[in-house]
Design an enzyme around this catalytic site. Sequence first.
Site, mmCIF file in Angstrom:
data_model
loop_
_atom_site.group_PDB
_atom_site.id
_atom_site.type_symbol
_atom_site.label_atom_id
_atom_site.label_comp_id
_atom_site.label_asym_id
_atom_site.label_seq_id
_atom_site.Cartn_x
_atom_site.Cartn_y
_atom_site.Cartn_z
ATOM 1 C CE LYS A 9 -1.843 2.662 3.099
ATOM 2 N NZ LYS A 9 -1.762 3.951 2.375
ATOM 3 C CB CYS A 24 14.148 8.909 5.783
ATOM 4 S SG CYS A 24 15.018 7.904 4.577
ATOM 5 C CD GLU A 37 14.474 0.791 6.842
ATOM 6 O OE1 GLU A 37 14.966 1.787 7.382
ATOM 7 O OE2 GLU A 37 15.133 -0.217 6.543
ATOM 8 C CD GLU A 54 11.510 12.903 9.802
ATOM 9 O OE1 GLU A 54 10.477 12.372 10.248
ATOM 10 O OE2 GLU A 54 12.233 12.361 8.945
HETATM 11 P P1 NAD Z 1 3.123 8.391 7.357
HETATM 12 O O1 NAD Z 1 3.575 7.598 8.507
HETATM 13 O O2 NAD Z 1 2.137 9.480 7.546
HETATM 14 O O3 NAD Z 1 2.516 7.439 6.233
HETATM 15 C C1 NAD Z 1 3.244 6.341 5.711
HETATM 16 C C2 NAD Z 1 2.273 5.278 5.234
HETATM 17 O O4 NAD Z 1 1.579 4.741 6.355
HETATM 18 C C3 NAD Z 1 1.201 5.784 4.271
HETATM 19 O O5 NAD Z 1 1.027 4.824 3.250
HETATM 20 C C4 NAD Z 1 -0.025 5.868 5.169
HETATM 21 O O6 NAD Z 1 -1.236 5.753 4.458
HETATM 22 C C5 NAD Z 1 0.204 4.652 6.054
HETATM 23 N N1 NAD Z 1 -0.546 4.649 7.320
HETATM 24 C C6 NAD Z 1 -0.799 5.686 8.142
HETATM 25 N N2 NAD Z 1 -1.527 5.258 9.210
HETATM 26 C C7 NAD Z 1 -1.717 3.938 9.059
HETATM 27 C C8 NAD Z 1 -2.396 2.932 9.804
HETATM 28 N N3 NAD Z 1 -3.030 3.204 10.938
HETATM 29 N N4 NAD Z 1 -2.387 1.656 9.352
HETATM 30 C C9 NAD Z 1 -1.740 1.345 8.216
HETATM 31 N N5 NAD Z 1 -1.110 2.250 7.441
HETATM 32 C C10 NAD Z 1 -1.087 3.537 7.856
HETATM 33 O O7 NAD Z 1 4.477 8.950 6.693
HETATM 34 P P2 NAD Z 1 4.593 9.964 5.482
HETATM 35 O O8 NAD Z 1 4.217 11.332 5.971
HETATM 36 O O9 NAD Z 1 3.915 9.387 4.287
HETATM 37 O O10 NAD Z 1 6.170 9.918 5.183
HETATM 38 C C11 NAD Z 1 7.114 10.721 5.798
HETATM 39 C C12 NAD Z 1 7.850 9.949 6.864
HETATM 40 O O11 NAD Z 1 8.455 8.781 6.309
HETATM 41 C C13 NAD Z 1 9.003 10.750 7.464
HETATM 42 O O12 NAD Z 1 9.028 10.571 8.852
HETATM 43 C C14 NAD Z 1 10.225 10.104 6.822
HETATM 44 O O13 NAD Z 1 11.415 10.274 7.550
HETATM 45 C C15 NAD Z 1 9.803 8.677 6.735
HETATM 46 N N6 NAD Z 1 10.606 7.929 5.754
HETATM 47 C C16 NAD Z 1 11.505 7.002 6.224
HETATM 48 C C17 NAD Z 1 12.319 6.310 5.323
HETATM 49 C C18 NAD Z 1 13.337 5.312 5.810
HETATM 50 O O14 NAD Z 1 13.811 4.530 5.007
HETATM 51 N N7 NAD Z 1 13.711 5.303 7.070
HETATM 52 C C19 NAD Z 1 12.201 6.544 3.950
HETATM 53 C C20 NAD Z 1 11.269 7.497 3.525
HETATM 54 C C21 NAD Z 1 10.475 8.179 4.442
#
Ligand code: NAD
Length: 516
Positions: free
Chosen positions: A194, A303, A269, A405
């Site tokens: 997803k 990230c 991650e 962050e």
């Molecule tokens: P987010 O956590 O808001 O969303 C990520 C995903 O989780 C989306 O697909 C969202 O729909 C899903 N999601 C949210 N709530 C959920 C739930 N209750 N159940 C299942 N799925 C759910 O993150 P974002 O705003 O999309 O991305 C930014 C974040 O991602 C930043 O913190 C960034 O650092 C991190 N990130 C980390 C890496 C890494 O490799 N460490 C890489 C890229 C981004």
Amino acid sequence: MNRLNRQARERLSTLLDGFELQGATPRSNWIDGTACPGEGETITLVDPATGEALLDYRDAGPALVERAVASATRAQQAWMALTASERGRRMNAAVRGLEGHEEALAQLESVVAGKPIRDCRGEVGKVREMFEYYAGWCDKQHGEVIPVPTSHLNYVRHVPYGVVGQITPWNAPMFTCAWQLAPAIAAGNGVVLKPSELTPFTSVVIARLLEQGGLPKGLVNIVNGLGPSTGAALTGNEGISKLVFVGSPQSGRLIAEAGARRLVPSVLELGGKSANIVFADARLDDAVAGAQAAIFAAAGQSCVAGSRLLVQREAFEEVTERLARAAAGIEVGLPGDEATRMGPLQNARQYAHVTRMIEAAVAAGARVIAGGNRPAGLPDEAQGYFLAPTMLVDVTPEMEIAHEEVFGPVLVAMPFDDEEEAVRLANATRFGLAGAVWTQDPARAHRVAAQLRAGTVWINGYKAISVMSPFGGFGDSGFGRSSGLDGLREYTLPQSVWVETAGEASVAMGYGNGVG
Ligand code: NAD
């Protein structure tokens, strides 16, 4: 609807048409080899450059998730019935499905994610690299023979989980999709992935093209929708045996909790607050260029963004002045323009979060020395989420912006006096994703690197990342690893097999069989 927004809508419509995803309701899911629309509530994609609506599509919903898991379950069994070499050949062939579609994929990513087209082209190349790398692992997962102290032959096999659920964020949708799909299927799993509801389409296209190239139908399924509906249906589905999540720590906790309720393990991650440490003896030209790329690439929505610059006091003024000048010179522009080096933030919520953090820092005493406002030179219609490359000084370690962050083009700079203080400041955050050390003293470089609580450390560089090398976090940056052999192993379970070689079985009560 303004002129720019009309152009973006037309471009998106043409691209979706080209990939046969256009329909009365966009076909935003890829399930069992077929593109299908969602069945839940309507989700509106917003154009990051103009802030106006781009397209409506529908949340997948639980019934489609169920179908996707059933499809992955069937296909995974057929996948494992192939020889390991055949799986590798199919993965290599799958990559050829991307050929001829690279530019359209990059355009699709650029228009929806709001990323500079140049960056998106680079990411298509990464998709290819990841599949080629893990295709090579298919027939090299040998297992081990353990020299146990009994008459047994004991060997270990690496067995796939079955079907894994993957959830990805909006900042690098194609990259994170391929990053997790490739090792999962190389290890023998089926997948339901997803993507973020904000960037739904490129993952669907990748799945479709890989299947056209040679992946078995139904092995990779993409469901698009909101976290609390489609995401939660995926994490709670009984057919999913492992969860792999890339995103924020807040959502990561929910995913790990959902897994724990079903005793399903997860890889997380998560975010970062990476320190970029510049000693006064560093080659300052390189350090300034590196610090600039570390934070302003992808408008800081990375990230591993080097969001905290720690500079030895003797060099602090020079480095921060040079960086502030460099920041003002970065070409901020429309995502589709070839000259653009930095685009808008991806969405309104992120823009509000970033600007709120800057305001709070200034209220607490920080000083803006670059940016902090809308960049000059943008067309009037570009009323989206643009923020000029921003730098703050007079930041103290207690300020929120020094340890939380931002995930935007905002660099905070702090001075330090010696190695001990540099390490202490660098580790003064709950995150531990990455960090860098700039110095010409090799002994100091290794000494400092070894003391950083971070999953990735660069010495005299930043952001070198390869699918061959393990990647992941310490602390609130998550657990488990992606990329390399460690990333592959996250997708298998070891199975220990004991074979009696003594000719007659020596089965005793208790631990008499050599199991100590
Ligand atoms: P987010 O956590 O808001 O969303 C990520 C995903 O989780 C989306 O697909 C969202 O729909 C899903 N999601 C949210 N709530 C959920 C739930 N209750 N159940 C299942 N799925 C759910 O993150 P974002 O705003 O999309 O991305 C930014 C974040 O991602 C930043 O913190 C960034 O650092 C991190 N990130 C980390 C890496 C890494 O490799 N460490 C890489 C890229 C981004």
